[in-house]
Enzyme design. Structure first.
Site, PDB file in Angstrom:
ATOM      1  N   HIS A   8       0.675  -0.980  -0.103  1.00 49.69           N
ATOM      2  CA  HIS A   8       0.181   0.011   0.121  1.00 49.69           C
ATOM      3  C   HIS A   8       0.939   1.301   0.045  1.00 49.69           C
ATOM      4  CE1 HIS A   8      -3.476   2.817   0.453  1.00 49.69           C
ATOM      5  NE2 HIS A   8      -2.947   3.149   1.631  1.00 49.69           N
ATOM      6  N   HIS A  10       0.874   5.513  -1.754  1.00 49.10           N
ATOM      7  CA  HIS A  10       0.427   6.537  -2.707  1.00 49.10           C
ATOM      8  C   HIS A  10       1.644   7.391  -3.368  1.00 49.10           C
ATOM      9  CE1 HIS A  10      -3.698   6.336  -0.873  1.00 49.10           C
ATOM     10  NE2 HIS A  10      -3.048   5.852   0.017  1.00 49.10           N
ATOM     11  N   GLU A  90      -8.127   5.728  -8.512  1.00 51.56           N
ATOM     12  CA  GLU A  90      -8.992   6.049  -7.480  1.00 51.56           C
ATOM     13  C   GLU A  90     -10.146   6.695  -7.982  1.00 51.56           C
ATOM     14  OE1 GLU A  90      -8.082   5.879  -3.376  1.00 51.56           O
ATOM     15  OE2 GLU A  90      -7.923   8.235  -3.425  1.00 51.56           O
ATOM     16  N   HIS A 129     -12.323   5.169  -2.904  1.00 48.73           N
ATOM     17  CA  HIS A 129     -11.541   5.446  -1.769  1.00 48.73           C
ATOM     18  C   HIS A 129     -12.013   4.941  -0.545  1.00 48.73           C
ATOM     19  CE1 HIS A 129     -10.842   8.537   1.426  1.00 48.73           C
ATOM     20  NE2 HIS A 129      -9.535   8.194   0.812  1.00 48.73           N
ATOM     21  N   HIS A 156      -9.897   1.697   1.157  1.00 51.03           N
ATOM     22  CA  HIS A 156      -9.333   1.875   2.588  1.00 51.03           C
ATOM     23  C   HIS A 156     -10.642   1.696   3.274  1.00 51.03           C
ATOM     24  CE1 HIS A 156      -6.712   4.686   0.379  1.00 51.03           C
ATOM     25  NE2 HIS A 156      -5.858   4.618   1.272  1.00 51.03           N
ATOM     26  N   GLU A 159     -10.471   2.248   9.217  1.00 53.79           N
ATOM     27  CA  GLU A 159      -9.203   3.018   9.314  1.00 53.79           C
ATOM     28  C   GLU A 159      -9.227   3.751  10.656  1.00 53.79           C
ATOM     29  OE1 GLU A 159      -7.477   5.316   6.283  1.00 53.79           O
ATOM     30  OE2 GLU A 159      -5.505   5.418   7.430  1.00 53.79           O
ATOM     31  N   ASP A 267       2.022   2.756   3.498  1.00 51.78           N
ATOM     32  CA  ASP A 267       1.081   3.672   3.105  1.00 51.78           C
ATOM     33  C   ASP A 267       2.096   5.142   2.492  1.00 51.78           C
ATOM     34  OD1 ASP A 267      -1.339   5.509   2.778  1.00 51.78           O
ATOM     35  OD2 ASP A 267      -1.977   4.779   4.713  1.00 51.78           O
TER      36      ASP A 267
END
Ligand SMILES: [Zn+2]
Length: 312
Positions: A8, A10, A90, A129, A156, A159, A267
């Site tokens: 994971h 971005h 996304e 998302h 996601h 969380e 992340d």
């Protein structure tokens, strides 16, 4: 060579490392600051950020990656990077017309990527998302399309504690200062509050049937884990980001006991000090020291990540 998987990232946020908290902060206020910083980025800045992220992954010896791109700009550089894995385009939003238009664009883009001469080592999938930031019809339609077309899906979920509270009650977390209006915009109230925890909500919408990769999945009950295991979904554990954004400890031992496939992910650099999944594993070993054998955690980063993720 044994795979080294960071499931994971971005990559387009790599150059926003100044947003990474040095001590735990509220998830919602962090998200507001992130959204604020994303308002005025040029494609040139985003592309540079992606290149820096790919370079950092390669320096760490990463072989497989799961990347989410909101700008969709990381597809081409990842396909030619030599890395393997999945890049997820996304889609987000409560405005149904806008969100569905974006979903249609994503379908076209994913179709185009699948015809790319370099397609194969890097698959292209869809990211919806999060349950709190997508219209329920978008979640339903996006997942249904992924299931029908055999496209990898990522979301996601579960969380922060605020997410569960929001889905159950419709209550917005209290945020003050300049980010307050952005948070309110991101968390625009759905037509009706689902009144369900994140995982049962996704199950009810049919999203789990597409076997999405569930990122974070921290706030879960035993029943939630049962739903995830039954659907055959994999989860990504990002313990350092969870720590810095005050999201709590993911019950790793319960997932493993239920036979759920667990990956580790760093992340983005906006909530992680680096993109080194080995450092993520070391943090996880300390975090779960009393509950999960060190060796078991070490093995999680050496699973390949790609086509086998969503096809049984
Ligand atoms: Zn993320």
């Amino acid at each position: 060579m044994s795979p080294l998987t960071n499931a994971h990232t971005h990559l387009e946020l790599t150059d926003l490392a100044h947003l990474c908290p040095t001590k735990p902060v509220s998830f919602v206020s962090w998200m507001g600051r992130l959204a604020w910083n994303l308002r005025k980025r040029s494609n040139t800045q985003v592309q540079a950020s992606i290149e820096h992220g790919i370079a950092e992954l390669q320096v760490c010896g990463t072989t497989h990656v799961g990347d989410i791109t909101q700008t969709w700009l990381s597809v081409e550089p990842l396909m030619t990077s030599g890395l393997q894995g999945v890049v997820y385009l996304e889609v987000i939003g409560y405005n149904k017309n806008k969100a569905f238009k974006r979903l249609e664009q994503a379908k076209i883009e994913i179709g185009r990527a699948r015809r790319h001469p370099n397609y194969g080592a890097v698959q292209v999938g869809l990211s919806l998302h999060a349950p709190y930031s997508c219209h329920p019809d978008l979640l339903r339609a996006g997942a249904e399309w992924c299931r029908a077309e055999d496209v990898p899906l990522c979301i996601h979920t579960a969380e922060s504690p605020a997410e569960t509270k929001f889905l159950l009650s419709g209550k917005l977390p209290f945020v003050k200062g300049p980010v307050a209006s952005l948070v309110k915009m991101l968390l625009a109230l759905p037509a009706s509050v689902p009144g369900l925890r994140p995982i049962p909500y996704l199950a009810q919408l049919g999203v789990l049937a597409a076997r999405p990769l569930l990122v974070h999945a921290v706030h879960v009950t035993g029943d939630d884990i049962g739903l995830i295991a039954k659907a055959g979904c994999a989860v990504v554990h990002c313990p350092r980001s969870n720590d810095r954004l005050s999201c709590g400890r993911m019950p790793l031992e319960r997932y493993l006991a239920a036979g759920v496939r667990v990956y580790l992910g760093t992340d983005s650099r906006a909530s992680s000090p680096d993109l080194d999944v080995r450092a993520e594993a070391e943090f996880a070993q300390r975090l779960h020291a009393d509950l999960v054998e060190s060796q078991k955690i070490a093995q999680l980063i050496h699973q390949p990540f790609g086509i086998d993720l969503f096809r049984s």
